[in-house]
Design a protein around this motif. Sequence first.
Motif, PDB file in Angstrom:
ATOM      1  N   GLY A 231       0.771  -1.236   0.000  1.00  0.00           N
ATOM      2  CA  GLY A 231       0.000   0.000   0.000  1.00  0.00           C
ATOM      3  C   GLY A 231       0.798   1.280   0.000  1.00  0.00           C
ATOM      4  O   GLY A 231       0.263   2.342  -0.316  1.00  0.00           O
ATOM      5  N   ALA A 232       2.098   1.210   0.345  1.00  0.00           N
ATOM      6  CA  ALA A 232       2.917   2.416   0.409  1.00  0.00           C
ATOM      7  C   ALA A 232       4.383   2.042   0.381  1.00  0.00           C
ATOM      8  O   ALA A 232       4.777   0.949   0.817  1.00  0.00           O
ATOM      9  CB  ALA A 232       2.604   3.206   1.684  1.00  0.00           C
ATOM     10  N   ALA A 233       5.211   2.971  -0.097  1.00  0.00           N
ATOM     11  CA  ALA A 233       6.643   2.718  -0.171  1.00  0.00           C
ATOM     12  C   ALA A 233       7.240   2.463   1.207  1.00  0.00           C
ATOM     13  O   ALA A 233       8.231   1.735   1.342  1.00  0.00           O
ATOM     14  CB  ALA A 233       7.343   3.902  -0.840  1.00  0.00           C
ATOM     15  N   GLU A 234       6.634   3.037   2.246  1.00  0.00           N
ATOM     16  CA  GLU A 234       7.146   2.861   3.600  1.00  0.00           C
ATOM     17  C   GLU A 234       7.070   1.412   4.066  1.00  0.00           C
ATOM     18  O   GLU A 234       7.744   1.019   5.029  1.00  0.00           O
ATOM     19  CB  GLU A 234       6.363   3.750   4.575  1.00  0.00           C
ATOM     20  CG  GLU A 234       6.582   5.241   4.402  1.00  0.00           C
ATOM     21  CD  GLU A 234       5.879   5.822   3.189  1.00  0.00           C
ATOM     22  OE1 GLU A 234       6.269   6.912   2.744  1.00  0.00           O
ATOM     23  OE2 GLU A 234       4.928   5.173   2.680  1.00  0.00           O
ATOM     24  N   GLN A 235       6.266   0.588   3.402  1.00  0.00           N
ATOM     25  CA  GLN A 235       6.124  -0.813   3.779  1.00  0.00           C
ATOM     26  C   GLN A 235       7.177  -1.715   3.121  1.00  0.00           C
ATOM     27  O   GLN A 235       7.249  -2.908   3.414  1.00  0.00           O
ATOM     28  CB  GLN A 235       4.731  -1.322   3.396  1.00  0.00           C
ATOM     29  CG  GLN A 235       3.593  -0.581   4.080  1.00  0.00           C
ATOM     30  CD  GLN A 235       2.238  -0.959   3.499  1.00  0.00           C
ATOM     31  OE1 GLN A 235       2.103  -1.922   2.744  1.00  0.00           O
ATOM     32  NE2 GLN A 235       1.217  -0.185   3.840  1.00  0.00           N
TER      33      GLN A 235
ATOM     34  N   PHE B 299       8.552   6.997  -8.406  1.00  0.00           N
ATOM     35  CA  PHE B 299       7.545   6.343  -9.251  1.00  0.00           C
ATOM     36  C   PHE B 299       6.437   5.607  -8.490  1.00  0.00           C
ATOM     37  O   PHE B 299       5.544   5.057  -9.122  1.00  0.00           O
ATOM     38  CB  PHE B 299       8.233   5.364 -10.210  1.00  0.00           C
ATOM     39  CG  PHE B 299       9.151   6.026 -11.193  1.00  0.00           C
ATOM     40  CD1 PHE B 299       8.645   6.843 -12.193  1.00  0.00           C
ATOM     41  CD2 PHE B 299      10.529   5.864 -11.101  1.00  0.00           C
ATOM     42  CE1 PHE B 299       9.487   7.467 -13.103  1.00  0.00           C
ATOM     43  CE2 PHE B 299      11.381   6.478 -11.997  1.00  0.00           C
ATOM     44  CZ  PHE B 299      10.866   7.278 -13.005  1.00  0.00           C
ATOM     45  N   TRP B 300       6.493   5.569  -7.181  1.00  0.00           N
ATOM     46  CA  TRP B 300       5.412   4.910  -6.424  1.00  0.00           C
ATOM     47  C   TRP B 300       4.526   5.947  -5.769  1.00  0.00           C
ATOM     48  O   TRP B 300       5.021   6.922  -5.213  1.00  0.00           O
ATOM     49  CB  TRP B 300       6.007   4.000  -5.361  1.00  0.00           C
ATOM     50  CG  TRP B 300       6.506   2.689  -5.882  1.00  0.00           C
ATOM     51  CD1 TRP B 300       6.472   2.227  -7.161  1.00  0.00           C
ATOM     52  CD2 TRP B 300       7.132   1.656  -5.101  1.00  0.00           C
ATOM     53  NE1 TRP B 300       7.031   0.980  -7.237  1.00  0.00           N
ATOM     54  CE2 TRP B 300       7.443   0.598  -5.986  1.00  0.00           C
ATOM     55  CE3 TRP B 300       7.464   1.517  -3.754  1.00  0.00           C
ATOM     56  CZ2 TRP B 300       8.063  -0.576  -5.554  1.00  0.00           C
ATOM     57  CZ3 TRP B 300       8.069   0.351  -3.316  1.00  0.00           C
ATOM     58  CH2 TRP B 300       8.368  -0.679  -4.209  1.00  0.00           C
ATOM     59  N   PRO B 301       3.210   5.765  -5.790  1.00  0.00           N
ATOM     60  CA  PRO B 301       2.498   4.711  -6.526  1.00  0.00           C
ATOM     61  C   PRO B 301       2.686   4.883  -8.031  1.00  0.00           C
ATOM     62  O   PRO B 301       2.726   6.005  -8.521  1.00  0.00           O
ATOM     63  CB  PRO B 301       1.033   4.919  -6.137  1.00  0.00           C
ATOM     64  CG  PRO B 301       1.056   5.785  -4.924  1.00  0.00           C
ATOM     65  CD  PRO B 301       2.283   6.635  -5.060  1.00  0.00           C
ATOM     66  N   GLY B 302       2.754   3.743  -8.742  1.00  0.00           N
ATOM     67  CA  GLY B 302       2.915   3.810 -10.188  1.00  0.00           C
ATOM     68  C   GLY B 302       3.315   2.482 -10.784  1.00  0.00           C
ATOM     69  O   GLY B 302       3.550   1.508 -10.073  1.00  0.00           O
ATOM     70  N   PRO B 303       3.408   2.445 -12.115  1.00  0.00           N
ATOM     71  CA  PRO B 303       3.636   1.184 -12.836  1.00  0.00           C
ATOM     72  C   PRO B 303       5.091   0.752 -12.870  1.00  0.00           C
ATOM     73  O   PRO B 303       5.677   0.531 -13.935  1.00  0.00           O
ATOM     74  CB  PRO B 303       3.100   1.499 -14.239  1.00  0.00           C
ATOM     75  CG  PRO B 303       3.335   2.963 -14.402  1.00  0.00           C
ATOM     76  CD  PRO B 303       3.126   3.560 -13.039  1.00  0.00           C
ATOM     77  N   LEU B 304       5.697   0.650 -11.692  1.00  0.00           N
ATOM     78  CA  LEU B 304       7.086   0.218 -11.561  1.00  0.00           C
ATOM     79  C   LEU B 304       7.167  -0.885 -10.510  1.00  0.00           C
ATOM     80  O   LEU B 304       6.678  -0.721  -9.391  1.00  0.00           O
ATOM     81  CB  LEU B 304       7.985   1.375 -11.140  1.00  0.00           C
ATOM     82  CG  LEU B 304       9.450   0.993 -10.875  1.00  0.00           C
ATOM     83  CD1 LEU B 304      10.152   0.648 -12.182  1.00  0.00           C
ATOM     84  CD2 LEU B 304      10.188   2.111 -10.142  1.00  0.00           C
ATOM     85  N   THR B 305       7.792  -1.997 -10.878  1.00  0.00           N
ATOM     86  CA  THR B 305       8.034  -3.112  -9.956  1.00  0.00           C
ATOM     87  C   THR B 305       9.532  -3.237  -9.714  1.00  0.00           C
ATOM     88  O   THR B 305      10.317  -3.220 -10.667  1.00  0.00           O
ATOM     89  CB  THR B 305       7.488  -4.430 -10.542  1.00  0.00           C
ATOM     90  OG1 THR B 305       6.060  -4.343 -10.624  1.00  0.00           O
ATOM     91  CG2 THR B 305       7.870  -5.614  -9.669  1.00  0.00           C
ATOM     92  N   LEU B 306       9.917  -3.346  -8.450  1.00  0.00           N
ATOM     93  CA  LEU B 306      11.318  -3.496  -8.082  1.00  0.00           C
ATOM     94  C   LEU B 306      11.584  -4.927  -7.632  1.00  0.00           C
ATOM     95  O   LEU B 306      10.829  -5.485  -6.830  1.00  0.00           O
ATOM     96  CB  LEU B 306      11.677  -2.536  -6.946  1.00  0.00           C
ATOM     97  CG  LEU B 306      11.517  -1.043  -7.256  1.00  0.00           C
ATOM     98  CD1 LEU B 306      11.828  -0.217  -6.015  1.00  0.00           C
ATOM     99  CD2 LEU B 306      12.412  -0.628  -8.419  1.00  0.00           C
TER     100      LEU B 306
ATOM    101  N   PRO C  68      -6.917   4.254  -7.164  1.00  0.00           N
ATOM    102  CA  PRO C  68      -7.566   4.487  -5.865  1.00  0.00           C
ATOM    103  C   PRO C  68      -8.261   3.258  -5.295  1.00  0.00           C
ATOM    104  O   PRO C  68      -8.284   3.067  -4.077  1.00  0.00           O
ATOM    105  CB  PRO C  68      -8.569   5.615  -6.160  1.00  0.00           C
ATOM    106  CG  PRO C  68      -8.746   5.618  -7.647  1.00  0.00           C
ATOM    107  CD  PRO C  68      -7.447   5.152  -8.207  1.00  0.00           C
ATOM    108  N   VAL C  69      -8.820   2.415  -6.162  1.00  0.00           N
ATOM    109  CA  VAL C  69      -9.509   1.222  -5.676  1.00  0.00           C
ATOM    110  C   VAL C  69      -8.499   0.208  -5.136  1.00  0.00           C
ATOM    111  O   VAL C  69      -8.688  -0.375  -4.061  1.00  0.00           O
ATOM    112  CB  VAL C  69     -10.376   0.588  -6.789  1.00  0.00           C
ATOM    113  CG1 VAL C  69     -10.989  -0.725  -6.320  1.00  0.00           C
ATOM    114  CG2 VAL C  69     -11.469   1.566  -7.212  1.00  0.00           C
ATOM    115  N   ALA C  70      -7.404  -0.004  -5.862  1.00  0.00           N
ATOM    116  CA  ALA C  70      -6.374  -0.924  -5.390  1.00  0.00           C
ATOM    117  C   ALA C  70      -5.779  -0.442  -4.076  1.00  0.00           C
ATOM    118  O   ALA C  70      -5.575  -1.232  -3.142  1.00  0.00           O
ATOM    119  CB  ALA C  70      -5.284  -1.083  -6.449  1.00  0.00           C
ATOM    120  N   LEU C  71      -5.498   0.854  -3.966  1.00  0.00           N
ATOM    121  CA  LEU C  71      -4.924   1.391  -2.737  1.00  0.00           C
ATOM    122  C   LEU C  71      -5.900   1.304  -1.580  1.00  0.00           C
ATOM    123  O   LEU C  71      -5.502   1.006  -0.439  1.00  0.00           O
ATOM    124  CB  LEU C  71      -4.478   2.834  -2.963  1.00  0.00           C
ATOM    125  CG  LEU C  71      -3.277   3.003  -3.902  1.00  0.00           C
ATOM    126  CD1 LEU C  71      -3.047   4.480  -4.214  1.00  0.00           C
ATOM    127  CD2 LEU C  71      -2.015   2.384  -3.303  1.00  0.00           C
ATOM    128  N   ALA C  72      -7.181   1.536  -1.847  1.00  0.00           N
ATOM    129  CA  ALA C  72      -8.187   1.410  -0.786  1.00  0.00           C
ATOM    130  C   ALA C  72      -8.286  -0.027  -0.301  1.00  0.00           C
ATOM    131  O   ALA C  72      -8.415  -0.286   0.901  1.00  0.00           O
ATOM    132  CB  ALA C  72      -9.545   1.894  -1.293  1.00  0.00           C
TER     133      ALA C  72
END
Length: 332
Positions: A61-65, A84-91, A118-122
């Motif tokens: 849900g967040a870069a802090e995680q 790039f987060w949130p966004g279409p980047l996978t590390l 917004p739906v995915a983040l919720a």
Amino acid sequence: MTVRTSDIEKAAGVLRAGGLVALPTETVYGLGADAENAAAVARIFQVKGRPPAHPLIVHIGAAEQLDEWVEDVPEAARLLAERFWPGPLTLVLRRGRRAPLEATGGLETVAVRVPDHPVALALLSAFGGGVTAPSANRFGSVSPTTAGHVGAELGEAVDFVLDGGPCEVGVESTIVDVTGDVPSILRPGGVTREDLEAVLGRPVAVPAASRVRVPGQHPSHYAPRARVVLVEPERVVAEAELAQELGHQVGVFLPPSVADTPVKAHAVVVVPTSMGAYARGLYGFLRELDQRGCDLIVASLPAEEGLGLAIANRLRRAAGPRSSSATGLQEP
């Protein structure tokens, strides 16, 4: 599109119970499961028909995680996540204890991203954990960019579908390996190589092969039922008409350079000039030509810069080992 809070809570409850939820992201619709529930993760592989050694992406849900899921985070990964987060980047990073081997395909690396929808983040907030979510379709077939695509592909195999409207990016996330000294793109996607290089201040490689297994590397992937052949832009019309004369039901991706050229074919899609619009519509175009009864699709690759790199990657995978050239077309 507005999704009711009650639907978000219901979807979170399905995940907690070990069920599967189709959720919208900015890239494509994902088939989500509790990343820490081995049985739920195994069900993803079963429903998709996906090889168990093919790793999944963990959505958080967040870069802090991030530190909860990986062993260490190099400076390059921090920079990319911040930009790039949130966004279409996978590390791709070294797996932490919270990331189970069932989700990583048995690897000691894990792919992680924060989706920009917004739906995915919720849902991630309501659920409170990580969600593995590969594209919500049968393994190797065209990825879904609407809730309707999910229903048509997987039907009742999905326990709950969150409809967040059409996906804004339309192709999967860019996967970047940051486990070594030099970051490299393992799968081109919604974040361009040029944008990555601007943030990192150095070139980013796109190797032809990777030592790390990641989604989208199968020889045939993102593929419609129709055979896809790839030719030079100036040959699209001639090859399509030849195939039509041989008795094929031909679908054509007509590139902008010949958009005004008449073509004798079963169905024609005029490719958008904008690479953003092309990426957004790509999977829908492939599905449309399948639905119109095409058995052969003739297309050309866009210039491999910006989002054109991701589009070219998807078209090559869609063509797969079946054909990378129209040479030798036979009667059906």
